[in-house]
Enzyme design. Structure first.
Site, PDB file in Angstrom:
ATOM      1  N   CYS A  31       0.876  -1.168   0.000  1.00 49.00           N
ATOM      2  CA  CYS A  31       0.000   0.000   0.000  1.00 49.00           C
ATOM      3  C   CYS A  31       0.915   1.219   0.000  1.00 49.00           C
ATOM      4  CB  CYS A  31      -0.854  -0.022   1.271  1.00 49.00           C
ATOM      5  SG  CYS A  31      -1.867   1.451   1.500  1.00 49.00           S
ATOM      6  N   CYS A  42      -0.541   3.701  -6.588  1.00 44.05           N
ATOM      7  CA  CYS A  42      -1.537   3.188  -5.637  1.00 44.05           C
ATOM      8  C   CYS A  42      -1.880   1.792  -6.127  1.00 44.05           C
ATOM      9  CB  CYS A  42      -2.783   4.075  -5.635  1.00 44.05           C
ATOM     10  SG  CYS A  42      -4.146   3.385  -4.671  1.00 44.05           S
TER      11      CYS A  42
END
Ligand code: DGL
Length: 275
Positions: A74, A193
């Site tokens: 992440c 992302c």
């Protein structure tokens, strides 16, 4: 002495599955534990302190399940929590355990991808505001011009499984237009992302084919392989039964339904509570 265990992979939600599947493809021999903090996703515009607290809780939950090495799959968590966990928490929790992020491995390959040294980063508000990408890229390639664009709607589109629908086109085009307005010379665009690879067909549709799009999974997997070859003591305690366990902080059936789309297969999922 650490006991052998699986490799942990953490994301705020489903996005890290795009990283996990590349890791599993390159390194199928190992066992993995995936944790998605779906009940608290998205992390994208949460404050530094909240992302740090949530990420630390997730890392501890993976350590409790036997992981010795955890990948923060992440970008938001890598940008806002990794350094503090590595520098302040790990020495107290267990100095032998390791937590790695995904921004550095992505920054490392950018120098070979861009011809004209104009690079764009698409990410959450948190990742872009943290400036982690320009900082990491400039440590290695000070000559590259880095331009960021926060795309606050993109991860929610993926989390809500709206990424194939027409509403997604509006936000994707808007943010791509914005970043190319800021720097029309960009020849390489990083999907910063882990949710964004799910949007790649639409992203490609709105970009000139001359622009390279970097999806991180493959590079994170290669970097993990390299890390394990440079750290035989860690490699030796990664269990190797080709098994993966999936954990979520949301309802298990909700996660397994969505994850089967991401992974193209049915999986068993266990709900856990972390705090
Ligand atoms: N997948 C995460 C990332 O790579 C963040 C998505 C979110 O929770 O906002 O940044």
């Amino acid at each position: 002495m650490l006991k052998p265990g699986p490799i942990g992979v953490f994301d705020s939600g489903y996005g890290g599955l795009t990283i996990l599947s590349e890791i599993q493809e390159l390194l199928p021999q190992y066992d993995y534990c995936y944790l998605g903090d779906n009940s608290r996703a998205p992390y994208g515009d949460r404050s530094f302190d909240v992302v740090y607290q949530f990420t630390k809780q997730a890392v501890l939950a993976l350590f409790d399940r036997g992981c010795n090495l955890v990948i923060l799959a992440c970008n938001t968590a890598s940008a806002k929590a990794l350094r503090t966990i590595q520098q302040n928490d790990l020495p107290l929790i267990d100095p032998q355990k390791r937590v790695l992020g995904i921004i550095r491995p992505t920054a490392e390959i950018v120098g070979n991808m861009t011809q004209n040294r104009h690079v764009g980063i698409l990410g959450t508000v948190g990742t872009i505001q943290s400036e982690s990408y320009p900082i990491e890229i400039h440590k290695l390639f000070p000559d590259i011009k880095v331009t960021g664009e926060a795309c606050p709607m993109w991860a929610p589109l993926v989390e809500n499984r709206e990424y194939n629908n027409a509403g997604a086109d509006y936000f994707i085009k808007k943010n791509l237009d914005n970043i190319l307005l800021k720097d029309p010379q960009i020849d390489t665009l990083i999907l910063g992302c882990t949710h964004y690879p799910l949007l790649i067909d639409k992203i490609r549709y709105y970009l000139s084919p001359q622009i390279n799009i970097i999806s991180q999974g493959k590079y994170v997997a290669e970097s993990l392989k390299d890390y394990l070859s440079r750290h035989p003591e860690m490699e030796a305690i990664c269990t190797k039964e080709e098994a993966t366990r999936y954990f979520t902080t949301e309802a298990a059936d909700k996660f397994s339904g969505a994850a089967s789309i991401f992974l193209n297969k049915e999986i068993d999922v266990e709900r856990i509570i972390i705090d």
